[in-house]
Design an enzyme around this catalytic site. Structure first.
Site, PDB file in Angstrom:
ATOM      1  N   GLY A   4       0.819  -1.210   0.000  1.00 11.93           N
ATOM      2  CA  GLY A   4       0.000   0.000   0.000  1.00 11.93           C
ATOM      3  C   GLY A   4       0.851   1.257   0.000  1.00 11.93           C
ATOM      4  N   ASP A  50      10.655  -9.636   8.114  1.00 11.32           N
ATOM      5  CA  ASP A  50      10.684 -10.847   7.299  1.00 11.32           C
ATOM      6  C   ASP A  50      11.899 -10.944   6.384  1.00 11.32           C
ATOM      7  OD1 ASP A  50       8.208 -11.388   8.435  1.00 11.32           O
ATOM      8  OD2 ASP A  50       7.144 -10.399   6.812  1.00 11.32           O
ATOM      9  N   ARG A  85      14.644 -31.808  27.557  1.00  6.28           N
ATOM     10  CA  ARG A  85      13.444 -31.532  26.767  1.00  6.28           C
ATOM     11  C   ARG A  85      13.791 -31.192  25.326  1.00  6.28           C
ATOM     12  NH1 ARG A  85      10.620 -27.698  31.177  1.00  6.28           N
ATOM     13  NH2 ARG A  85       9.567 -29.346  32.322  1.00  6.28           N
TER      14      ARG A  85
END
Length: 184
Positions: A4, A50, A85
């Site tokens: 935009g 990103d 874990r």
């Protein structure tokens, strides 16, 4: 941000000469000012964690997001180690696996899922085999990183919870997920 802003800037640039002409015709600027400002250059800075914009090495925000991911992993690793874990970290990146890939390298993750490289159909077996081999060699923790847009070869989403379920169901390994979301 995003398309935009770029579309708006391009449209403004396209209309610039007619806007200058209108100001000249209405007497709001002189001929000299109109000539001096007859051309408009627009410069934009891409702000996106990103790192998915062509023509730039790294977008603004990427380094900070990567720093946050590594910081979270550094905080998780002692707990994962002491409790033996597996941790599945889901990181942002929409359809770009840059953050997941680089975080995977930096944290020495056992497995990374990125949207650009959907894994083979037998990825659950390969993941479990890799984790089993790591544990057999004495490793006390496992880190798996999933980019938020990760998919398999059929286009099905791969999520942190989905990966955790596979690890727990097949290996009965104590596994936790952390979805970083907007904290990165």
């Amino acid at each position: 941000g995003g398309d935009g802003s770029l579309t708006g800037a391009n449209r403004f640039k396209g209309e610039w000469s007619s806007l200058v002409k209108e100001l000249l015709e209405t007497g709001k600027i002189t001929k000299e000012v109109a000539e001096k400002h007859s051309h408009l250059n627009i410069v934009g800075m891409v702000g996106s964690i990103d790192n998915d914009f062509c023509g730039t090495d790294m977008t603004i925000g990427t380094d900070s997001a990567l720093h946050r991911i590594v910081e979270v992993a550094d905080n998780i690793i002692p707990t994962a180690y002491s409790h033996q874990r597996a941790f599945v970290l889901e990181v942002m990146g929409r359809h770009c696996g840059y953050l997941a890939l680089v975080a995977g390298i930096v944290t020495e993750a056992d497995f990374v899922f990125a949207p650009e490289w959907p894994p083979e159909e037998d990825w659950p077996e390969k993941l479990c085999k890799k984790l089993e081999l790591e544990r057999q060699s004495g490793q006390r923790l496992n880190i798996i990183i999933v980019a938020e847009g990760a998919i398999d070869r059929q286009g099905n989403p791969i999520t942190a919870e989905g990966v955790k379920k596979i690890i727990v169901d097949r290996l009965e390994m104590d596994t936790r997920t952390t979805v970083l979301g907007h904290i990165q």
